[in-house]
Design a protein around this motif. Structure first.
Motif, PDB file in Angstrom:
ATOM      1  N   GLU A 400     -22.956  42.626  12.170  1.00  0.00           N
ATOM      2  CA  GLU A 400     -24.011  41.731  12.637  1.00  0.00           C
ATOM      3  C   GLU A 400     -24.923  42.385  13.669  1.00  0.00           C
ATOM      4  N   LEU A 401     -24.517  43.539  14.197  1.00  0.00           N
ATOM      5  CA  LEU A 401     -25.370  44.258  15.132  1.00  0.00           C
ATOM      6  C   LEU A 401     -26.486  44.974  14.377  1.00  0.00           C
ATOM      7  N   PRO A 402     -27.689  45.003  14.936  1.00  0.00           N
ATOM      8  CA  PRO A 402     -28.789  45.692  14.260  1.00  0.00           C
ATOM      9  C   PRO A 402     -28.619  47.206  14.334  1.00  0.00           C
ATOM     10  N   VAL A 403     -29.390  47.922  13.515  1.00  0.00           N
ATOM     11  CA  VAL A 403     -29.397  49.380  13.602  1.00  0.00           C
ATOM     12  C   VAL A 403     -30.374  49.802  14.704  1.00  0.00           C
ATOM     13  N   LYS A 404     -30.303  51.034  15.083  1.00  0.00           N
ATOM     14  CA  LYS A 404     -31.193  51.652  16.066  1.00  0.00           C
ATOM     15  C   LYS A 404     -31.249  50.879  17.385  1.00  0.00           C
ATOM     16  N   ILE A 405     -30.080  50.617  17.953  1.00  0.00           N
ATOM     17  CA  ILE A 405     -30.001  50.008  19.275  1.00  0.00           C
ATOM     18  C   ILE A 405     -30.344  51.081  20.308  1.00  0.00           C
ATOM     19  N   GLU A 406     -31.281  50.777  21.205  1.00  0.00           N
ATOM     20  CA  GLU A 406     -31.699  51.759  22.207  1.00  0.00           C
ATOM     21  C   GLU A 406     -31.657  51.228  23.638  1.00  0.00           C
ATOM     22  N   GLY A 407     -31.510  49.932  23.829  1.00  0.00           N
ATOM     23  CA  GLY A 407     -31.464  49.366  25.173  1.00  0.00           C
ATOM     24  C   GLY A 407     -30.120  48.722  25.443  1.00  0.00           C
ATOM     25  N   MET A 408     -29.642  48.844  26.703  1.00  0.00           N
ATOM     26  CA  MET A 408     -28.319  48.341  27.062  1.00  0.00           C
ATOM     27  C   MET A 408     -28.315  47.915  28.530  1.00  0.00           C
ATOM     28  N   ARG A 410     -26.268  44.562  31.290  1.00  0.00           N
ATOM     29  CA  ARG A 410     -25.211  43.553  31.371  1.00  0.00           C
ATOM     30  C   ARG A 410     -25.777  42.234  31.876  1.00  0.00           C
ATOM     31  N   PHE A 411     -25.305  41.145  31.295  1.00  0.00           N
ATOM     32  CA  PHE A 411     -25.609  39.818  31.808  1.00  0.00           C
ATOM     33  C   PHE A 411     -24.891  39.623  33.141  1.00  0.00           C
ATOM     34  N   GLY A 412     -25.269  38.561  33.845  1.00  0.00           N
ATOM     35  CA  GLY A 412     -24.679  38.299  35.153  1.00  0.00           C
ATOM     36  C   GLY A 412     -23.183  38.108  35.116  1.00  0.00           C
ATOM     37  N   ASN A 413     -22.650  37.603  34.003  1.00  0.00           N
ATOM     38  CA  ASN A 413     -21.201  37.385  33.908  1.00  0.00           C
ATOM     39  C   ASN A 413     -20.455  38.589  33.353  1.00  0.00           C
ATOM     40  N   GLY A 414     -21.166  39.700  33.128  1.00  0.00           N
ATOM     41  CA  GLY A 414     -20.533  40.918  32.628  1.00  0.00           C
ATOM     42  C   GLY A 414     -20.648  41.130  31.144  1.00  0.00           C
ATOM     43  N   ASP A 415     -21.138  40.142  30.385  1.00  0.00           N
ATOM     44  CA  ASP A 415     -21.343  40.338  28.952  1.00  0.00           C
ATOM     45  C   ASP A 415     -22.332  41.476  28.724  1.00  0.00           C
ATOM     46  N   LEU A 416     -22.214  42.106  27.581  1.00  0.00           N
ATOM     47  CA  LEU A 416     -23.071  43.229  27.229  1.00  0.00           C
ATOM     48  C   LEU A 416     -24.352  42.738  26.569  1.00  0.00           C
ATOM     49  N   MET A 417     -25.500  43.288  26.990  1.00  0.00           N
ATOM     50  CA  MET A 417     -26.783  43.007  26.359  1.00  0.00           C
ATOM     51  C   MET A 417     -27.235  44.261  25.638  1.00  0.00           C
ATOM     52  N   LEU A 418     -27.531  44.141  24.344  1.00  0.00           N
ATOM     53  CA  LEU A 418     -28.049  45.241  23.543  1.00  0.00           C
ATOM     54  C   LEU A 418     -29.367  44.806  22.914  1.00  0.00           C
ATOM     55  N   ILE A 419     -30.314  45.726  22.815  1.00  0.00           N
ATOM     56  CA  ILE A 419     -31.604  45.432  22.191  1.00  0.00           C
ATOM     57  C   ILE A 419     -32.009  46.615  21.327  1.00  0.00           C
ATOM     58  N   ASN A 420     -32.592  46.324  20.166  1.00  0.00           N
ATOM     59  CA  ASN A 420     -32.967  47.389  19.237  1.00  0.00           C
ATOM     60  C   ASN A 420     -34.419  47.803  19.412  1.00  0.00           C
ATOM     61  N   ASP A 421     -34.697  49.040  19.030  1.00  0.00           N
ATOM     62  CA  ASP A 421     -36.062  49.523  18.899  1.00  0.00           C
ATOM     63  C   ASP A 421     -36.472  49.255  17.461  1.00  0.00           C
ATOM     64  N   ASP A 422     -37.416  48.331  17.254  1.00  0.00           N
ATOM     65  CA  ASP A 422     -37.782  47.958  15.877  1.00  0.00           C
ATOM     66  C   ASP A 422     -38.850  48.861  15.278  1.00  0.00           C
ATOM     67  N   ASP A 423     -39.184  49.959  15.986  1.00  0.00           N
ATOM     68  CA  ASP A 423     -40.196  50.910  15.497  1.00  0.00           C
ATOM     69  C   ASP A 423     -41.519  50.230  15.200  1.00  0.00           C
ATOM     70  N   PHE A 424     -41.817  49.199  15.993  1.00  0.00           N
ATOM     71  CA  PHE A 424     -43.088  48.483  15.869  1.00  0.00           C
ATOM     72  C   PHE A 424     -43.278  47.880  14.473  1.00  0.00           C
ATOM     73  N   GLY A 425     -42.162  47.548  13.832  1.00  0.00           N
ATOM     74  CA  GLY A 425     -42.222  46.854  12.550  1.00  0.00           C
ATOM     75  C   GLY A 425     -42.649  47.711  11.389  1.00  0.00           C
ATOM     76  N   ILE A 426     -42.637  49.026  11.537  1.00  0.00           N
ATOM     77  CA  ILE A 426     -43.088  49.926  10.468  1.00  0.00           C
ATOM     78  C   ILE A 426     -42.331  49.660   9.164  1.00  0.00           C
ATOM     79  N   ASP A 427     -41.022  49.411   9.273  1.00  0.00           N
ATOM     80  CA  ASP A 427     -40.237  49.162   8.061  1.00  0.00           C
ATOM     81  C   ASP A 427     -39.785  47.707   7.959  1.00  0.00           C
ATOM     82  N   GLY A 428     -40.495  46.813   8.664  1.00  0.00           N
ATOM     83  CA  GLY A 428     -40.227  45.388   8.533  1.00  0.00           C
ATOM     84  C   GLY A 428     -39.208  44.806   9.487  1.00  0.00           C
ATOM     85  N   LYS A 429     -38.565  45.621  10.301  1.00  0.00           N
ATOM     86  CA  LYS A 429     -37.587  45.111  11.264  1.00  0.00           C
ATOM     87  C   LYS A 429     -38.291  44.454  12.441  1.00  0.00           C
TER      88      LYS A 429
END
Length: 443
Positions: A400-408, A410-429
């Protein structure tokens, strides 16, 4: 940005990579159960860029990719993060056929080293986002990166002569001028005074920017300052000269900072092309730096051994240079989390620099005359202790995790925050923020 073309001590790569017999490097502490993933998406209009028509080819429906880096300080609001965009939608002439439906040798008309910028006027920016409980996130602010006079900077290529570079082209195949002020923004941290430090993949370099996005100082490898002549901000040659040997588009993509803000941590995205690209292609040894923030001096340099392709299920036959490092996150002391990935899979490792050899003490590993180079050696034979790694998350176990995760972060409670680089939608992501619970990150 898209590379279209591209706790036990770690074991050495070196010649073993070429032989195809490298064992996995890190001990795993991934729990067998208890990890949960929640996706957050956004319909904010600010994330829409525009459509670009390529005559005789496809029309690209482009978005704004804000996930090249992420940061949240421990005292910040629990659900608010700073992220950063890179240089805008771009791809090599070699990938034009797949992306725009026009063969590269036709579109680029034989231009050597061409890179196509679909929106060349795009201005790399910092974003402040809030992740909501309802499965969405929203963009609260956008801060454009600017020169000292307040003029927005582009994401075009710098006129590099020491490090390798490419020729930028627009959406019609016309040559664009290189820009000494341009940045390829990647990793990001924010200080308590409101200023930012940002990693730059292209130079490679580090940027110090004011709270309003004005670039105060750009730190570049020694001996390369002349390549930024005419930049609209101060240039300082504080980084080791050898970093100019970074492989094309494999510079500084990560940034972390100690809680007391005394030290910055950066890691090269890949091994250096040291002494040449042949060495880079098979190497697994890359460099991690601990830098005094106020002076820019290197306080420590460490060997980080990247995972072999055999550790990436379904990608075992790809080149070793497929693996890269896209993010760092500070924990405590000299402990950090490293985000290591391919185009398909992301692995997170907990590391501790205190258990590794400080290469800066020896000095010779930053000397271009040293042969074999750090990138070519077996660390054990040289008596070097690489940074120990413990695997704490593998996206291969969480589809369920996206590909090309580049940002990381932590939330205030210690949970992990991950964000993907969508390459500006070049391939539709599109950009997604993931909230991941149950990962044993440590403190």
């Amino acid at each position: 940005m898209r590379g279209w073309s591209t706790c036990l001590p770690v074991l050495a790569l070196g010649a073993l990579v070429a032989a195809g017999s490298v064992p996995a490097n890190a001990q795993s502490s991934i729990p067998s159960s208890g990890v949960t993933v929640k996706a957050h998406t956004s319909n904010d209009q600010i994330l829409n860029l525009r459509q670009v028509v390529f005559e005789g080819g496809k029309t690209l429906d482009l978005s704004v990719g804000i996930g090249s880096g992420a940061f949240r300080a421990k005292g910040d609001p629990a659900d608010i993060f700073y992220t950063v965009s890179d240089r805008g939608p771009n791809f090599t002439c070699g990938d034009a056929g797949d992306i725009i439906g026009i063969k590269g040798d036709t579109f680029c008309a034989g231009i050597k080293g061409g890179r196509i910028y679909a929106v060349p006027e795009y201005n790399p920016s910092i974003y402040r986002i809030q992740v909501l409980d309802n499965g969405t996130f929203r963009v609260l602010d956008a801060i454009s990166l600017k020169d000292s006079k307040g003029n927005p900077v582009s994401g075009l290529l710098n006129p590099l002569t020491v490090a390798s570079t490419e020729q930028p082209l627009d959406a019609t195949g016309r040559k664009l001028h290189q820009d000494p002020s341009a940045v390829d923004a990647e990793g990001i941290v924010r200080l308590s005074d409101g200023t930012f430090w940002i990693g730059d993949e292209n130079g490679p370099s580090m940027l110090h920017a004011a709270a309003d996005g004005r670039i105060l100082t750009r730190h570049v490898p020694a001996g390369t300052g002349q390549d930024y002549a005419g930049a609209g901000y101060e240039i300082k040659e504080t980084l080791p000269a050898l970093l100019a040997k970074r492989a094309l588009n494999r510079g500084i993509e990560s940034m972390a900072i100690s809680d007391d803000e005394k030290f910055l941590y950066v890691i090269m995205q890949n091994p250096l092309a040291n002494p040449d690209n042949d060495a880079y292609a098979v190497a697994g040894n890359t460099r991690l730096f601990k830098i005094e923030r106020e002076t820019g001096k290197v306080a420590g340099e460490y060997l980080y051994v990247m995972e072999p392709m055999t550790a990436y299920k379904g990608e075992e036959k790809k080149k070793q240079s497929t693996v890269r490092i896209s993010e760092l996150m500070y924990l405590a002391g000299d402990a950090l989390i490293v985000l290591e990935r391919t185009e398909q899979t992301t692995k997170l490792f907990r590391i501790d620099l205190s258990a590794a050899t400080d290469l800066a003490a020896a000095g010779k590993w930053d000397d271009a005359a040293t042969s074999p180079s750090l990138e070519q050696i077996d660390p054990a034979k040289e008596g070097l202790r690489p940074v120990p790694k413990t695997l704490v998350l593998d996206s291969a176990d969480h589809k369920e995790l996206p590909v090309k995760i580049e940002g990381m972060a932590r939330f205030g409670n210690g949970d992990l925050m991950l964000i993907n680089d969508d390459d500006f939608g070049i391939d539709g992501k599109r950009t997604a923020v993931m909230r991941v619970t149950g990962v044993p990150l440590g403190q």
